[in-house]
Enzyme design. Structure first.
Site, PDB file in Angstrom:
ATOM      1  CB  ALA A  81      -0.920   0.006   1.219  1.00  0.00           C
ATOM      2  CG  ASP A  82       3.094   4.808  -1.526  1.00  0.00           C
ATOM      3  OD1 ASP A  82       3.955   4.701  -0.632  1.00  0.00           O
ATOM      4  OD2 ASP A  82       2.954   5.835  -2.215  1.00  0.00           O
ATOM      5  CD  GLN A  83      -2.784   8.476   2.413  1.00  0.00           C
ATOM      6  OE1 GLN A  83      -2.088   8.838   3.360  1.00  0.00           O
ATOM      7  NE2 GLN A  83      -4.072   8.216   2.535  1.00  0.00           N
ATOM      8  CB  ALA A 118      -1.788   2.813  -4.753  1.00  0.00           C
TER       9      ALA A 118
END
Length: 205
Positions: A81-83, A118
């Site tokens: 996950a990434d933001q 994401a």
């Protein structure tokens, strides 16, 4: 071991993140998981990718995290996950300390920024699923004294999140409007993830 749960996988899921917000979202959804942060150089990957769109950057990093951890854990489903936080075309990183946190808040106050969250799921070195969700966050106009009061109360926590806030905590005071789902804002778009896990036969509900 999971006979009494909704989880149908042979092994727990792996979450390639050390984020406590992401971990608590999975735990609250009663999904067993192991947390194994991905040891990748995010800034270098971002720079070398040549990507500038915040959604594409978040997508790339989520995939790279999932693939990195997947390569060391054969047969396991790994969630990366990434933001990213974008104000117009400008991307923000986690503030290094109080002064930088104050600068970010001055820039964000009175405007609307976007959080691109994401996720990617990898197994055996292949990405099986990827998704990017967006939330639009409108911050109040903040006076210097309000910024100082907020930073006094928030303490070290301001350096752990991009934009110097956690909406689920003290950060809620900074906002006048939020569009987007809670999970996207916390950095793990859970609904598309659960839909994918269901499709894979990994969930009983």
């Amino acid at each position: 071991a999971f006979a009494m749960t909704i989880w149908r996988g042979k092994h727990p899921l792996i979450l390639a993140s050390k984020s406590s917000a992401r971990q608590s979202l999975l735990a609250n959804a009663a999904i067993p998981f192991d947390a194994t942060p991905a040891d990748i150089d995010e800034r270098a990957l971002q720079k070398n990718s040549g990507l500038s769109s915040p959604g594409e950057i978040a997508g790339l990093l989520a995939r790279e995290k999932a693939l990195f951890v997947s390569s060391n854990n054969p047969g396991r489903h790994v969630v990366g996950a990434d933001q990213t936080l974008a104000l117009g075309t400008r991307l923000f990183s986690k503030p290094a300390g109080r002064a930088q946190a104050a600068d970010q808040l001055r820039l964000l106050a009175g405007g609307t920024h976007e959080l691109h969250s994401a996720i990617a799921v990898a197994c055996d070195g292949k990405v099986l699923f990827a998704d990017v969700s967006v939330a639009r966050m409108t911050m109040r106009h903040l006076s210097e004294s309000e910024i100082e009061a907020y930073l006094d109360q928030a303490g070290e926590a301001v350096t752990t999140s991009v934009g110097a806030y956690q909406l689920e905590g003290l950060g809620v005071h900074l906002f006048e409007r939020v569009e987007g789902d809670h999970f996207t804002i916390l950095g793990l778009p859970l609904l598309p993830l659960l839909a994918f896990l269901r499709e894979q036969g990994l969930l009983g509900v």
